[in-house]
Motif scaffolding. Structure first.
Motif, PDB file in Angstrom:
ATOM      1  N   GLY A 173       0.773  -0.984  -0.077  1.00 49.05           N
ATOM      2  CA  GLY A 173       0.353   0.159   0.104  1.00 49.05           C
ATOM      3  C   GLY A 173       0.589   1.250   0.071  1.00 49.05           C
ATOM      4  N   ILE A 174       2.105   1.114  -0.620  1.00 54.12           N
ATOM      5  CA  ILE A 174       2.527   2.147  -0.786  1.00 54.12           C
ATOM      6  C   ILE A 174       2.990   3.068  -1.658  1.00 54.12           C
ATOM      7  N   LYS A 175       2.385   3.920  -2.295  1.00 55.79           N
ATOM      8  CA  LYS A 175       2.579   4.392  -3.560  1.00 55.79           C
ATOM      9  C   LYS A 175       3.737   4.299  -4.204  1.00 55.79           C
ATOM     10  N   THR A 176       4.878   4.494  -3.919  1.00 52.77           N
ATOM     11  CA  THR A 176       5.821   4.517  -4.670  1.00 52.77           C
ATOM     12  C   THR A 176       6.528   3.366  -4.398  1.00 52.77           C
ATOM     13  N   ALA A 177       5.891   2.186  -4.050  1.00 49.93           N
ATOM     14  CA  ALA A 177       6.780   0.930  -4.468  1.00 49.93           C
ATOM     15  C   ALA A 177       5.985  -0.090  -5.860  1.00 49.93           C
ATOM     16  N   ARG A 178       6.669  -1.698  -5.600  1.00 48.39           N
ATOM     17  CA  ARG A 178       6.459  -1.874  -7.565  1.00 48.39           C
ATOM     18  C   ARG A 178       5.443  -1.979  -7.255  1.00 48.39           C
ATOM     19  N   GLN A 179       5.284  -1.837  -7.992  1.00 46.07           N
ATOM     20  CA  GLN A 179       3.630  -2.741  -8.669  1.00 46.07           C
ATOM     21  C   GLN A 179       3.060  -4.295  -9.006  1.00 46.07           C
ATOM     22  N   LEU A 180       2.681  -5.140  -7.736  1.00 48.65           N
ATOM     23  CA  LEU A 180       1.693  -6.187  -6.999  1.00 48.65           C
ATOM     24  C   LEU A 180       1.786  -6.841  -8.372  1.00 48.65           C
ATOM     25  N   LEU A 181       2.492  -8.483  -8.948  1.00 45.52           N
ATOM     26  CA  LEU A 181       2.754  -9.037  -9.323  1.00 45.52           C
ATOM     27  C   LEU A 181       1.583  -9.889  -9.728  1.00 45.52           C
ATOM     28  N   PRO A 182       1.234 -11.080 -10.878  1.00 43.82           N
ATOM     29  CA  PRO A 182       0.356 -11.527 -10.663  1.00 43.82           C
ATOM     30  C   PRO A 182       0.469 -13.429 -10.028  1.00 43.82           C
ATOM     31  N   PRO A 183      -0.136 -13.715  -9.355  1.00 41.41           N
ATOM     32  CA  PRO A 183      -1.970 -14.147  -9.816  1.00 41.41           C
ATOM     33  C   PRO A 183      -2.626 -12.725  -9.535  1.00 41.41           C
ATOM     34  N   MET A 184      -1.965 -11.795  -8.836  1.00 37.17           N
ATOM     35  CA  MET A 184      -3.486 -10.867  -7.957  1.00 37.17           C
ATOM     36  C   MET A 184      -3.794  -9.684  -8.884  1.00 37.17           C
ATOM     37  N   PRO A 185      -5.223 -10.056  -8.770  1.00 38.35           N
ATOM     38  CA  PRO A 185      -5.890  -8.992 -10.053  1.00 38.35           C
ATOM     39  C   PRO A 185      -6.287  -7.886  -9.295  1.00 38.35           C
ATOM     40  N   TRP A 186      -5.487  -6.558  -9.351  1.00 36.82           N
ATOM     41  CA  TRP A 186      -5.615  -5.842  -8.421  1.00 36.82           C
ATOM     42  C   TRP A 186      -6.310  -4.753  -9.523  1.00 36.82           C
ATOM     43  N   ASP A 187      -6.180  -4.743 -11.028  1.00 36.08           N
ATOM     44  CA  ASP A 187      -7.105  -4.213 -11.827  1.00 36.08           C
ATOM     45  C   ASP A 187      -8.748  -4.743 -11.550  1.00 36.08           C
ATOM     46  N   MET A 188      -9.029  -5.343 -11.414  1.00 35.27           N
ATOM     47  CA  MET A 188      -9.814  -5.665 -11.428  1.00 35.27           C
ATOM     48  C   MET A 188     -10.714  -5.291  -9.801  1.00 35.27           C
ATOM     49  N   TYR A 189      -9.618  -5.589  -9.107  1.00 38.35           N
ATOM     50  CA  TYR A 189     -10.611  -4.443  -7.775  1.00 38.35           C
ATOM     51  C   TYR A 189     -10.245  -3.689  -7.774  1.00 38.35           C
ATOM     52  N   SER A 190      -9.446  -3.042  -8.956  1.00 35.33           N
ATOM     53  CA  SER A 190      -9.423  -1.132  -8.663  1.00 35.33           C
ATOM     54  C   SER A 190     -10.875  -0.708  -8.877  1.00 35.33           C
ATOM     55  N   HIS A 191     -12.067  -2.022  -9.021  1.00 34.83           N
ATOM     56  CA  HIS A 191     -13.524  -0.714  -9.578  1.00 34.83           C
ATOM     57  C   HIS A 191     -14.233  -1.070  -7.894  1.00 34.83           C
ATOM     58  N   MET A 192     -13.355  -1.379  -6.825  1.00 38.29           N
ATOM     59  CA  MET A 192     -14.026  -1.227  -5.408  1.00 38.29           C
ATOM     60  C   MET A 192     -14.712  -0.008  -5.393  1.00 38.29           C
ATOM     61  N   THR A 193     -15.561  -0.493  -4.734  1.00 42.31           N
ATOM     62  CA  THR A 193     -15.785   0.777  -4.252  1.00 42.31           C
ATOM     63  C   THR A 193     -15.527   1.620  -2.584  1.00 42.31           C
ATOM     64  N   ASP A 194     -15.127   2.434  -2.033  1.00 42.06           N
ATOM     65  CA  ASP A 194     -15.015   2.685  -1.043  1.00 42.06           C
ATOM     66  C   ASP A 194     -15.400   1.849   0.085  1.00 42.06           C
ATOM     67  N   LEU A 195     -17.014   1.888   0.364  1.00 40.79           N
ATOM     68  CA  LEU A 195     -17.660   1.069   1.151  1.00 40.79           C
ATOM     69  C   LEU A 195     -16.514  -0.788   1.354  1.00 40.79           C
ATOM     70  N   GLU A 196     -16.215  -1.093   0.224  1.00 33.20           N
ATOM     71  CA  GLU A 196     -16.478  -2.341  -0.461  1.00 33.20           C
ATOM     72  C   GLU A 196     -14.518  -2.769   0.166  1.00 33.20           C
ATOM     73  N   THR A 197     -13.711  -2.159   0.034  1.00 31.31           N
ATOM     74  CA  THR A 197     -12.423  -1.619   0.634  1.00 31.31           C
ATOM     75  C   THR A 197     -12.166  -1.620   1.851  1.00 31.31           C
ATOM     76  N   LYS A 198     -13.556  -0.586   2.503  1.00 34.53           N
ATOM     77  CA  LYS A 198     -13.389  -0.544   4.324  1.00 34.53           C
ATOM     78  C   LYS A 198     -13.580  -1.911   5.023  1.00 34.53           C
ATOM     79  N   ALA A 199     -14.830  -2.482   4.387  1.00 35.69           N
ATOM     80  CA  ALA A 199     -15.453  -3.439   4.810  1.00 35.69           C
ATOM     81  C   ALA A 199     -14.221  -4.903   4.848  1.00 35.69           C
ATOM     82  N   ILE A 200     -13.793  -4.793   4.054  1.00 36.97           N
ATOM     83  CA  ILE A 200     -12.541  -6.139   3.915  1.00 36.97           C
ATOM     84  C   ILE A 200     -11.171  -6.063   4.377  1.00 36.97           C
TER      85      ILE A 200
END
Length: 202
Positions: free
Chosen positions: A150-177
């Motif tokens: 979660g550090i903006k200057t850190a490296r990109q997460l690698l596969p198979p982490m589907p963060w590009d799909m999770y980028s569409h989550m709402t604030d409420l959804e990430t807060k709940a998880i």
């Protein structure tokens, strides 16, 4: 002057009170609030987060598997603790695997592909090896922007982490998880660092 009819005060009060008893009472009850409707059908933020964690496939990579009667099954004693630190990779030809495709370990917590080797992270709230010291903002950046820890200057997460799909989550959804992850059992498990492709090492 016109004649006026004067009704004694006592009689007028009796008349008003008598009429009020004859009138049906105005309905003032509020509709019953069902706790299950509190947050998208779940009673608490943590329960909603638990649901999202299940349906988003977080256990697929972050919970080690054990062999059951019908094959590999989730080991909930180690839920969301990531790749077991003490488990070595099997004997493999990394160069061949990286060229031909993707392979996973028997626990389905380590993955080998053209990017190198990735290990599923420990998501439990352990302060030293998990997400215990993370902020909610860090978690959102990791999940929706794909940044390591979660550090903006850190490296990109690698596969198979589907963060590009999770980028569409709402604030409420990430807060709940995040709230759910904070509520589960912390597990001390220091996951190995990702490794670059073998050709980049040689």
């Amino acid at each position: 002057m016109k004649n006026r009819i004067i009704i004694p005060l006592g009689l007028s009060l009796i008349a008003v009170l008598g009429l009020s008893e004859c009138q049906p009472a105005a309905k003032t009850e509020l509709p019953e609030l069902k706790p299950s409707e509190a947050i998208n059908g779940f009673p608490t933020l943590e329960e909603y987060g638990k649901h999202l964690t299940l349906v988003s496939g977080c256990h697929d990579c972050h919970t080690p598997k054990k062999m059951g009667p019908n094959g590999p099954e989730l080991d909930f004693e180690l839920q969301l603790s990531g790749h077991p630190a003490a488990l070595p990779l099997p004997e493999i030809d990394r160069a061949e695997l990286e060229q031909k495709g993707v392979a996973a370990t028997q626990t389905l917590t380590a993955w080998i592909g053209p990017w190198g080797i990735t290990y599923a992270a420990n998501l439990t709230p352990d302060d030293e090896t998990g997400t215990g010291s993370w902020t909610e903002e860090q978690f959102s950046i990791a999940l929706r922007e794909g940044r390591y820890k979660g550090i903006k200057t850190a490296r990109q997460l690698l596969p198979p982490m589907p963060w590009d799909m999770y980028s569409h989550m709402t604030d409420l959804e990430t807060k709940a998880i995040f709230a759910y992850l904070k509520s589960i059992k912390p597990i001390d498990n220091l996951v190995p660092n990702a490794m670059p492709p073998s050709h980049a090492v040689n």
